[in-house]
Design an enzyme around this catalytic site. Structure first.
Site, PDB file in Angstrom:
ATOM      1  N   THR A   3      46.618  80.609  17.145  1.00 33.44           N
ATOM      2  CA  THR A   3      46.422  79.153  17.134  1.00 33.44           C
ATOM      3  C   THR A   3      47.571  78.428  17.820  1.00 33.44           C
ATOM      4  O   THR A   3      47.378  77.657  18.768  1.00 33.44           O
ATOM      5  CB  THR A   3      46.272  78.654  15.688  1.00 33.44           C
ATOM      6  OG1 THR A   3      45.145  79.296  15.088  1.00 33.44           O
ATOM      7  CG2 THR A   3      46.063  77.148  15.666  1.00 33.44           C
ATOM      8  N   VAL A  39      63.106  69.571  33.313  1.00 38.61           N
ATOM      9  CA  VAL A  39      63.998  70.719  33.123  1.00 38.61           C
ATOM     10  C   VAL A  39      64.822  71.004  34.375  1.00 38.61           C
ATOM     11  O   VAL A  39      65.982  71.413  34.296  1.00 38.61           O
ATOM     12  CB  VAL A  39      63.178  71.969  32.727  1.00 38.61           C
ATOM     13  CG1 VAL A  39      64.021  73.231  32.781  1.00 38.61           C
ATOM     14  CG2 VAL A  39      62.594  71.789  31.334  1.00 38.61           C
ATOM     15  N   GLU A  56      62.715  74.545  15.829  1.00 39.52           N
ATOM     16  CA  GLU A  56      62.251  73.221  15.419  1.00 39.52           C
ATOM     17  C   GLU A  56      60.902  73.282  14.720  1.00 39.52           C
ATOM     18  O   GLU A  56      60.645  72.571  13.749  1.00 39.52           O
ATOM     19  CB  GLU A  56      62.161  72.296  16.637  1.00 39.52           C
ATOM     20  CG  GLU A  56      61.781  70.858  16.320  1.00 39.52           C
ATOM     21  CD  GLU A  56      62.845  70.136  15.500  1.00 39.52           C
ATOM     22  OE1 GLU A  56      62.565  69.822  14.317  1.00 39.52           O
ATOM     23  OE2 GLU A  56      63.937  69.902  16.024  1.00 39.52           O
ATOM     24  N   GLY A  97      39.739  74.045   5.363  1.00 36.81           N
ATOM     25  CA  GLY A  97      40.701  74.897   6.045  1.00 36.81           C
ATOM     26  C   GLY A  97      42.141  74.479   5.863  1.00 36.81           C
ATOM     27  O   GLY A  97      43.048  75.062   6.475  1.00 36.81           O
ATOM     28  N   GLU A 136      44.520  77.982   1.983  1.00 42.16           N
ATOM     29  CA  GLU A 136      44.063  79.363   2.120  1.00 42.16           C
ATOM     30  C   GLU A 136      43.187  79.739   0.918  1.00 42.16           C
ATOM     31  O   GLU A 136      43.173  79.059  -0.110  1.00 42.16           O
ATOM     32  CB  GLU A 136      45.269  80.308   2.179  1.00 42.16           C
ATOM     33  CG  GLU A 136      46.252  80.004   3.293  1.00 42.16           C
ATOM     34  CD  GLU A 136      45.713  80.384   4.659  1.00 42.16           C
ATOM     35  OE1 GLU A 136      44.753  81.184   4.728  1.00 42.16           O
ATOM     36  OE2 GLU A 136      46.244  79.869   5.661  1.00 42.16           O
ATOM     37  N   ASP A 173      56.000  77.442  -0.082  1.00 42.31           N
ATOM     38  CA  ASP A 173      56.063  77.059   1.330  1.00 42.31           C
ATOM     39  C   ASP A 173      57.080  75.934   1.525  1.00 42.31           C
ATOM     40  O   ASP A 173      57.924  75.991   2.431  1.00 42.31           O
ATOM     41  CB  ASP A 173      54.680  76.606   1.810  1.00 42.31           C
ATOM     42  CG  ASP A 173      54.707  76.045   3.214  1.00 42.31           C
ATOM     43  OD1 ASP A 173      54.813  76.833   4.165  1.00 42.31           O
ATOM     44  OD2 ASP A 173      54.642  74.808   3.364  1.00 42.31           O
ATOM     45  N   LYS A 229      61.011  75.841   3.565  1.00 46.41           N
ATOM     46  CA  LYS A 229      61.409  74.810   4.520  1.00 46.41           C
ATOM     47  C   LYS A 229      62.645  74.063   4.040  1.00 46.41           C
ATOM     48  O   LYS A 229      63.525  73.694   4.834  1.00 46.41           O
ATOM     49  CB  LYS A 229      60.247  73.838   4.744  1.00 46.41           C
ATOM     50  CG  LYS A 229      59.048  74.504   5.414  1.00 46.41           C
ATOM     51  CD  LYS A 229      57.813  73.621   5.389  1.00 46.41           C
ATOM     52  CE  LYS A 229      56.617  74.340   6.020  1.00 46.41           C
ATOM     53  NZ  LYS A 229      55.374  73.554   5.909  1.00 46.41           N
TER      54      LYS A 229
END
Length: 433
Positions: free
Chosen positions: A14, A34, A130, A188, A191, A202, A206
């Protein structure tokens, strides 16, 4: 020397697919910004032929990660495999070989970040991540650069979109926990096994990353007090609104000059006037308070193909710019301090507690005495509903230490007049302190 920046992509699912599309779609602008074109030349995946059908002939596909890791022409390795292993080994190998790495892997960075940064520093490589926190929201780089001159006092974040969606749905549509969980799974957002999201793990991973950067000290997952939203009911949502609050699952990090740092993930009541209280659905937001800048908030989509790909591509461009000026490795690991964890007796917050109590004379007095014995001062006591012939009692405390709160809860759970301590929610409200 190549006339383009050569990228090897590990993982084309994904997010990886989003990175391919963003780099293709915006190639001309990216090259101007860049100073050189950025090209993905090799893509790793378990089924190379399926990837070829999906993304075309512009890339070389391989089922062997070493084809990317050992290729001397690859400048940047982008790891988007997910999970802890083999991602950790892949990143370690790439850095050890002197390659710059971009990853979105919160599990690896939260657990092995310090060791990986040591390798990156030794090899003068960039390790960018990031996208590991809050998807497309820029927060890692601002903490390391734009806000680097500040001393951060606290950081509070909605960093899990699944739970924020569920709590929003409960509030807006007056649905209970099981109903919104089923809805989130159907859409969705959650889970089939939602434990990591609804249980707060989770968000805790973080927070480990954010707190380590914000306070310049290593923070481990075991340091985080973690509670999920499983016990939050529609009754709690309704009481919160009546009292002028919104309930959010917050990742909270605070520092006390005398006692150290505290890191926790738990359901939190916020005054509706607080900027985080209005962040709804799958959106994420991080609210940072620091000495020079004051209060700042970063908000956006915390997950999804393109928001996460945006952060990954931004990191790729940063690495590419550094390569142009031979400055890779210029931002070192920010964990140069060793701050202690704040003892529980010095972790202070007001609290909401909902319980079912036997409807009999003296019950409230017994509860008040139990709180008082543990130095817990009550600000509000609400009794206005019955559940199965028992009184539903809600109390809001003044500021209480986590240690005293836990002792009071233990007493309440064995108190004869208390049938059930249903919900405990911390409150972030300066007016209660």
């Amino acid at each position: 020397m190549q006339d383009f920046i050569n990228v090897g992509l590990l993982g084309a699912g994904t997010v990886g697919g989003g990175v391919i599309q963003v780099l293709e779609r915006n190639a001309e602008d990216i090259a101007h910004k860049v100073g050189k074109p950025i090209k993905i030349t090799k893509v790793f995946g378990r089924h190379p032929e399926a990837l070829r059908k999906k993304y075309g002939e512009a890339y070389e596909y391989t089922a062997n990660a070493d084809d990317i890791l050992q290729d001397p022409a690859i400048d940047i390795v982008v790891e988007l495999l997910g999970r802890e292993h083999p991602a950790k080994e892949v990143i370690t190998t790439a850095l050890s070989l002197g390659k710059n790495v971009v990853t979105a892997n919160k599990d690896v960075i939260a657990k092995y970040g310090k060791a990986l940064f040591d390798i990156a520093e030794e090899k003068q490589c960039d390790l960018m991540f990031e996208a590991a926190v809050a998807g497309g929201i820029p927060i890692i780089q601002p903490l390391k650069t734009s806000l680097a001159a500040n001393k951060v006092h606290s950081l509070m974040g909605i960093v899990n979109g699944t739970t924020n969606y569920m709590l929003t749905k409960m509030s807006q549509e007056r649905l209970d926990y099981n109903e919104v969980l089923a809805d989130a799974q159907a859409k969705g957002y959650a889970e089939s096994d939602p434990t990591a999201d609804v249980g707060g793990l989770d968000a805790a991973r973080k927070l480990v990353i954010l707190a380590s950067i914000a306070f310049n000290t290593p923070v481990a997952l075991k340091d985080v007090q973690v509670e999920g939203i499983e016990k939050i009911s529609l009754r709690d949502i309704e009481y919160a609104e009546e009292l002028g609050y919104a309930i959010k699952l917050l990742a909270i990090a605070k520092t006390d000059p005398e006692h150290g740092i505290s890191v926790s993930v738990h359901p939190t009541m916020l005054p509706k006037s607080h900027p985080l209280a209005g962040v709804s659905d799958v959106y994420n937001a991080i609210f940072v308070t620091a000495d020079a800048v004051g209060d700042t908030m970063f908000m956006g989509l915390g997950a999804g193909r393109y928001p996460t790909a945006s952060a990954v591509c931004g990191d790729i461009m940063d690495v590419a710019r550094n390569m142009q000026h031979h400055e890779n490795g210029r931002i070192r690991c920010t964990c140069y301090k060793e701050k202690q964890l704040c003892p529980l007796e010095n972790v202070l917050t007001p609290c909401y507690i909902r319980m079912h109590v036997k409807d009999k004379s003296g019950a409230l007095a017994a509860i008040a005495a139990a709180f008082g014995a543990q130095n817990v001062s009550l600000r509000n006591v609400i009794q206005k509903a019955k559940v199965n012939d028992e009184a539903e009692v809600v109390v809001i405390t003044h500021t209480v230490s986590e240690a005293n709160l836990q002792m009071a809860l233990q007493v309440l759970q064995v108190l004869p007049v208390v049938s059930d301590v249903c919900t405990v929610i911390r409150v972030e409200d300066g007016s209660l302190e």
